[in-house]
Design an enzyme around this catalytic site. Structure first.
Site, mmCIF file in Angstrom:
data_model
loop_
_atom_site.group_PDB
_atom_site.id
_atom_site.type_symbol
_atom_site.label_atom_id
_atom_site.label_comp_id
_atom_site.label_asym_id
_atom_site.label_seq_id
_atom_site.Cartn_x
_atom_site.Cartn_y
_atom_site.Cartn_z
ATOM 1 N N PRO A 1 0.819 -1.223 0.000
ATOM 2 C CG PRO A 1 -0.258 -1.233 2.073
ATOM 3 C CD PRO A 1 0.559 -2.075 1.157
ATOM 4 C CD GLU B 1 1.010 -4.854 11.084
ATOM 5 O OE1 GLU B 1 0.389 -5.902 10.824
ATOM 6 O OE2 GLU B 1 0.475 -3.742 11.101
ATOM 7 N NE ARG C 1 -7.831 -6.956 -20.300
ATOM 8 C CZ ARG C 1 -8.137 -6.008 -21.182
ATOM 9 N NH1 ARG C 1 -7.377 -4.956 -21.297
ATOM 10 N NH2 ARG C 1 -9.204 -6.127 -21.942
ATOM 11 C CG ASP D 1 -9.569 -2.389 -22.843
ATOM 12 O OD1 ASP D 1 -10.549 -2.859 -23.424
ATOM 13 O OD2 ASP D 1 -8.578 -3.050 -22.478
#
Ligand code: 6GU
Length: 237
Positions: A94, A122, A160, A175
């Protein structure tokens, strides 16, 4: 392209690369995907892959030794400046740079070998990030309990884009995001369902008009849910 995924939950990936476009790309040898259990690289007799953080605090930190051993085995070195050309070692965390379609396109164009490290708990010992990791990637501003779903997302978006992975050569170009806009609405038969009609313009065969309608709808949708996509890097529209 070769992709190696390092995880403490290899079973998570048992079926996730076995469907649709990813499965076809593997069978066509457009991509090779290998999932590795970090525990197999553990150096101590208890096969420890994580430990308590120095300085105290909650949770566990992924240990440095198994990840060095794994990266040395997969790239031939534990010096990120000495990786073979086209090698990227990506930590899913993150704390990473939020993944964008343009980033995925750059990897698809340039990378030959991508090693993905699924972060856990963590965190990961910072010496892994400093010595081994070339890129830290996040898939959005929310918290996952581990990097595994993020690695699955990253693999999907990459594969893809590889030449030959999609049935038609142009499908990726249309897309959402590839032109900076969300995609336009789509319809298929029947032309009327419970009184809900398909827009007339799509039925009349006028391709110039259809393209114009699709662009307008894409703009409308983008303006309503993702205004940020219409604002340039310098803040202008
Ligand atoms: Cl890559 N990992 C985790 N644990 N949480 C996330 C993420 C990654 N991207 C968004 N949230």
């Amino acid at each position: 392209m070769k992709i190696d995924v390092l995880t403490i939950f290899p079973e998570y990936f048992d079926s996730i690369f076995e469907f649709g476009i990813i499965r076809r790309a593997k069978l066509a040898e457009i991509v090779e995907i290998n999932v590795h259990d970090i525990r197999e690289y553990a150096t101590d007799k208890h096969k420890m892959v994580d430990d308590r953080p120095f300085g105290g605090g909650d949770g566990m930190v992924l240990k440095v030794e198994p990840l060095f051993a794994a990266i040395e085995n997969l790239t031939g070195t534990s010096d990120r400046d000495a990786y073979p050309a086209g090698t990227r070692v990506v930590l899913l965390t993150p704390q990473g740079k939020p993944l964008k379609q343009a980033d995925a396109q750059n990897y698809a164009d340039d990378a030959k070998h991508i090693v993905m490290i699924c972060g856990r708990y963590e965190g990961v010992d910072e010496r892994v990030t400093e010595a081994l990791v070339t890129d830290e990637i996040s898939i959005g501003d929310y918290v996952l309990s581990g990097g595994e779903p993020a690695a699955a997302v990253f693999v999907d978006t990459l594969v893809r884009l590889l030449p030959g992975a999609l049935g038609s050569d142009t499908s990726a170009e249309n897309d959402s995001f590839s032109d900076g806009l969300l995609d336009c609405p789509h319809y298929t038969r029947p032309a009327e369902f419970r009184g809900m009609k398909v827009p007339e313009v799509l039925l009349n065969g006028n391709h110039a008009e259809i393209e114009k309608w699709r662009h307008e709808k894409a703009l409308e949708k983008t303006r309503s849910v993702r205004k940020d996509l219409l604002i340039g890097e310098n803040g202008d529209m």
